[in-house]
Design an enzyme around this catalytic site. Structure first.
Site, PDB file in Angstrom:
ATOM      1  N   GLU A   1      -2.504  -9.001   3.273  1.00 29.65           N
ATOM      2  CA  GLU A   1      -2.761  -9.457   4.647  1.00 29.65           C
ATOM      3  C   GLU A   1      -4.259  -9.634   4.877  1.00 29.65           C
ATOM      4  OE1 GLU A   1      -2.053  -6.417   3.900  1.00 29.65           O
ATOM      5  OE2 GLU A   1      -3.120  -5.006   5.188  1.00 29.65           O
ATOM      6  N   CYS A   7       0.819  -1.214   0.000  1.00 34.60           N
ATOM      7  CA  CYS A   7       0.000   0.000   0.000  1.00 34.60           C
ATOM      8  C   CYS A   7       0.855   1.269   0.000  1.00 34.60           C
ATOM      9  CB  CYS A   7      -0.971  -0.032   1.180  1.00 34.60           C
ATOM     10  SG  CYS A   7      -2.274   1.191   1.030  1.00 34.60           S
ATOM     11  N   HIS A  47      -3.934  -5.198  -0.329  1.00 34.42           N
ATOM     12  CA  HIS A  47      -3.651  -5.731   1.009  1.00 34.42           C
ATOM     13  C   HIS A  47      -3.662  -7.252   1.040  1.00 34.42           C
ATOM     14  CE1 HIS A  47      -3.642  -1.919   3.263  1.00 34.42           C
ATOM     15  NE2 HIS A  47      -4.300  -1.527   2.199  1.00 34.42           N
TER      16      HIS A  47
END
Lengths: 419, 200
Positions: free
Chosen positions: A370, A278, A368
């Protein structure tokens, strides 16, 4: 909006204590929406953005990248799974304001420990509900993200011109350096799960809890450093310097992050494997000499299609970014750090979603992996980081010398050829 | 947020029969209001704004529904959308088979329909023959840039290649069943009911 909301309406579940007061949302361009108070009563200003996720609001609210932003939820029904003690991505709610169409009457989930609205109220997050979020979202889509104010209770009774002035005099998101406001003040370490294989220095520009967690699962000991870390702080991690460096997500305009970009160039100069997410992707772009720009209304939500251009595979990914890297999509670009390729691209609007250095062990993604909240399609990116560090370690042992710039060609060959 | 109620002049209602006792409710007043508001949003999103829109209701119950859609759109966009009514009596293909029906007058908004995006509004889409008649009626009035169709209920069983662009509720039915739409402006009652079919 012509609908008038009564000053106090009892909540529909009839539970005592929760009453809603009149509230008004005022956009920078003068458009207003009336609704009812939600969460804390008071006033707040920020940048109005919309999120398309239907689930995962707890992760969204606690994501530091949303600092100073007012989130409009496009999903109409919010709060039905309450909040729990496990899903926080940081220690507090970061959003500046919260806009929902229809709050859940009561939460119902086996993990829920309390209601979302109680949590918002306790943390002083001013919100608004019972307004037409579909019309508001369309307005933002057509005219772009803009500043907004939410005023509830007494504040809602002030003249609209006065409220509009308050919105128009609030700070802009472009040119805002916010990483320093959300970063950890003290460094801390997250231990590897199982056998420790690598040590990584992670620069916290607004890091989410899931990121060190996913690295730890892969045998990485993560040292999270404040955004103010210097190259010496980074190199002090681990016994012989870190095996890799990570730059996290975070809020604000990447054009203001000159110090962080300098730090990243130092890392690239030393040939230490680098992974960015990001904001980290935007900083890698700037370190390589590309520009960054503000998107009209950004990408936010957990259902954004991205193509990995190396494999041609499409992933459904979680996004939260209002800025993007301006790099040419076709072919490789020559930079001060060798050839660079745009590795991922968003299929909705062809925005750069990932960068890969072909001559350095460095890559980053705008979205993202994650995935908190979000789909797990992109978790392989953490494995790729491990591969880069493995390659470098092998090279290291063979040459039994400190890696200097220019000694990483084998690493990049592997990186380029292994997929 | 409900659409504001518009008190429209009562249409000459074609209450063919009262609703049988065994009818079941399929849409309540709230359901109808939500469906119309959603359709209002969909029309705006499809058209990228209210530019060039004309809403035409098909009598009798399409007319108040068109007025309400126009009110929803005005509520969201801040300016009014022209709304009118399109009589199709003389274009029906069953004209000769059925008892004589009085032709109404079509009321087309000032500015006409040439080069506009016309959204036809009706209560129930069934065989598609009404819409075919409406398309014929339209072609006598001008040449719209596009014609779209919004209906409150799509009950299936099409006999012509016609489909709706915006549907309040898709209602799978048997041919033996009947769908009854009642709107406040015409009937003083706001509900969609279904009756008939095999008794269970």
């Amino acid at each position: 909006m012509t609908t008038q909301t009564p000053l106090t309406v009892p909540s529909r579940d009839g539970r005592p204590g929760r009453t809603r007061e009149g509230a008004i949302l005022v956009l920078e361009d003068g458009r207003t929406f009336r609704g009812a108070s939600y969460g804390a009563v008071g006033e707040t200003v920020g940048e109005a953005v919309f999120s398309t996720g239907m689930t995962g609001y707890q992760e969204t609210l606690t994501d530091p990248s949303y600092h100073r932003q007012v989130i409009v939820m496009t999903a109409p029904h919010v709060g039905n799974t309450g909040v729990n003690t496990e899903d926080d991505e940081s220690t507090r709610i970061w959003v500046a304001g919260y806009v929902v169409r229809d709050p859940a009457i009561r939460s119902s989930n086996w993990r829920a420990t309390r209601d979302l609205e109680d949590e918002l109220d306790e943390q002083g997050v001013v919100g608004i509900c019972e307004l037409d979020t579909r019309a508001l979202t369309r307005h933002l889509r057509e005219r772009g993200a803009m500043r907004v104010g939410i005023f509830s209770g007494q504040a809602a009774h002030r003249p609209e011109g006065e409220l509009l002035d308050a919105v128009r005099t609030s700070p802009q998101m472009a040119g805002a350096a916010l990483a320093a406001e959300v970063t950890t003040t003290e460094p801390y370490a997250v231990g590897a799960v199982g056998e420790k294989r690598f040590t990584v220095a992670a620069v916290d520009l607004g890091i989410k809890a899931m990121t060190p967690h996913l690295m730890a699962q892969r045998g990485i000991e993560v040292h999270v450093l404040p955004a103010t870390a210097t190259i010496d702080d980074v190199l002090a991690v681990g016994e012989d310097g870190p095996d890799g460096v990570f730059f996290s997500n975070g809020p604000g305009d990447p054009a203001t992050a000159e110090r962080e970009v300098e730090l990243l160039r130092e890392v690239l100069d030393r040939g230490v494997p680098f992974f960015g997410i990001c904001f980290g992707n935007q900083l890698l772009g700037r370190a390589l000499g590309f520009g960054t720009y503000k998107l009209k209304y950004g990408h936010r939500g957990i259902n954004q299609p991205v193509m990995d251009r190396t494999t041609g595979k499409v992933e459904v990914t979680a996004h939260n970014h209002g800025f993007a890297v301006d790099a040419p999509l076709d072919g490789d670009s020559d930079t001060a750090y060798g050839r660079v390729r745009v590795s991922h691209v968003c299929l909705n609007d062809d925005v750069v979603e990932g960068l890969e250095c072909l001559d350095r062990p460095a890559y980053s993604v705008q979205y993202h992996p994650e995935a908190a909240a979000g789909p797990h399609d992109a978790a392989y990116l953490f494995d790729r980081f491990v591969e880069l560090m493995e390659t470098r370690q092998t090279t290291h042992q063979r040459s039994s010398a400190r890696v200097a710039p220019g000694l990483t060609s084998e690493a990049s060959d592997k990186q380029g050829g292994s997929r | 947020m409900a659409c504001p109620d518009l008190s429209a002049p009562t249409q000459s209602s074609d209450d063919r029969s009262s609703i049988p006792e065994d009818a079941r409710d399929v849409m309540s007043e709230g359901d109808i209001s939500r469906a119309l508001r959603r359709i209002g949003h969909e029309i705006l999103e499809r058209n990228k704004g209210s530019e060039g829109l004309v809403l035409l209701g098909i009598p009798s119950r399409g007319v108040p529904l068109a007025r309400r859609l126009a009110a929803c759109i005005e509520d969201v966009e801040g300016h009014a959308v022209p709304v009118g009514e399109l009589d199709i009596t003389l274009h029906r293909d069953d004209l000769r088979r059925n008892p004589v029906r009085a032709a109404h007058r079509s009321r087309i908004p000032d500015g006409g329909i040439d080069d506009r995006v016309v959204v036809l509004v009706d209560d129930v889409l069934y065989s598609g023959r009404t819409i075919r008649a409406a398309l014929d009626a339209l072609s006598e009035l001008g040449r719209p840039r596009a014609v779209r169709l919004a209906v409150l209920v799509d009950r299936g069983h099409r006999e012509l290649p016609i489909r709706a662009d915006h549907v309040g509720k898709n209602l799978p039915t048997s041919r033996d069943e009947r769908v009854h739409v009642r709107v406040a402006e015409v009937d003083g009652l706001e509900v969609v009911r279904i009756s008939g079919g095999e008794s269970r």
